[in-house]
Write an enzyme that holds these catalytic residues in place. Sequence first.
Site, PDB file in Angstrom:
ATOM      1  N   GLY A  61       0.838  -1.192   0.000  1.00 22.71           N
ATOM      2  CA  GLY A  61       0.000   0.000   0.000  1.00 22.71           C
ATOM      3  C   GLY A  61       0.873   1.241   0.000  1.00 22.71           C
ATOM      4  CD  GLN A  66       3.385   5.875   2.505  1.00 20.95           C
ATOM      5  OE1 GLN A  66       2.410   5.358   1.963  1.00 20.95           O
ATOM      6  NE2 GLN A  66       4.329   5.156   3.093  1.00 20.95           N
ATOM      7  CB  CYS A 107       4.937   2.271   7.408  1.00 22.92           C
ATOM      8  SG  CYS A 107       4.549   3.752   6.470  1.00 22.92           S
ATOM      9  CG  HIS A 149      -0.818   1.650   7.269  1.00 22.83           C
ATOM     10  ND1 HIS A 149       0.075   1.221   8.226  1.00 22.83           N
ATOM     11  CD2 HIS A 149      -0.086   2.351   6.369  1.00 22.83           C
ATOM     12  CE1 HIS A 149       1.282   1.652   7.924  1.00 22.83           C
ATOM     13  NE2 HIS A 149       1.224   2.343   6.801  1.00 22.83           N
ATOM     14  CD  GLU A 150      -1.030   2.549   2.661  1.00 24.09           C
ATOM     15  OE1 GLU A 150      -0.499   3.674   2.572  1.00 24.09           O
ATOM     16  OE2 GLU A 150      -0.383   1.530   2.965  1.00 24.09           O
TER      17      GLU A 150
HETATM   18 NI    NI Z   1       2.572   3.408   5.562  1.00 25.09          NI
END
Ligand code: NI
Length: 183
Positions: A61, A66, A107, A149-150
Amino acid sequence: MRLIFHHKLNHTDNHMALLNILEFPDSRLRKVAKPITVFDAALKQLSEDMLETMYDAPGIGLAATQVNVHKRLIVIDISENKSEPLVFINPEITPLSDQQREWEEGCLSVPGYNEVVVRPRDIRINALDINGDAFEMEPDELLAVCIQHELDHLNGKLFVDYISSFKRQRIRKKLEKAHKQRA
Ligand code: NI
């Protein structure tokens, strides 16, 4: 999000580009992403580049935050052979029960560290696809964890925010040291 065990694939499509992934404690990971209103070729290219970057990392993901693009876009592929890419634009999550679940998360922005995080178990996600069409899903297991999470990334939140400040500071110091050595 990163899996503890992963398989690396070789992608050779020249039209795609690998993007640089920001790493904790980079303050740009704390920005809140803005809703997407334009569904054009540039958005398609961004989603393809993000998928390529995610597969290459390798991860399951990736949120636009990010890669330092502060728009509400996430890509996910939890399939074993990287054949089921999912794109969620302007995603919104609704918990469907009070049940919680623990999952060991990692992550791509916190490389090398995995910690158990507790999140709602049952959720619905409403989002737009790459063409701007609305869809909804009721994911379970890993997909439900990964989506949450994303989506956190789009709100400037990281999985390390859920663990003790002692552990978070330890990870922060180790990553800062690694970044200095790399520079
Ligand atoms: Ni992450």
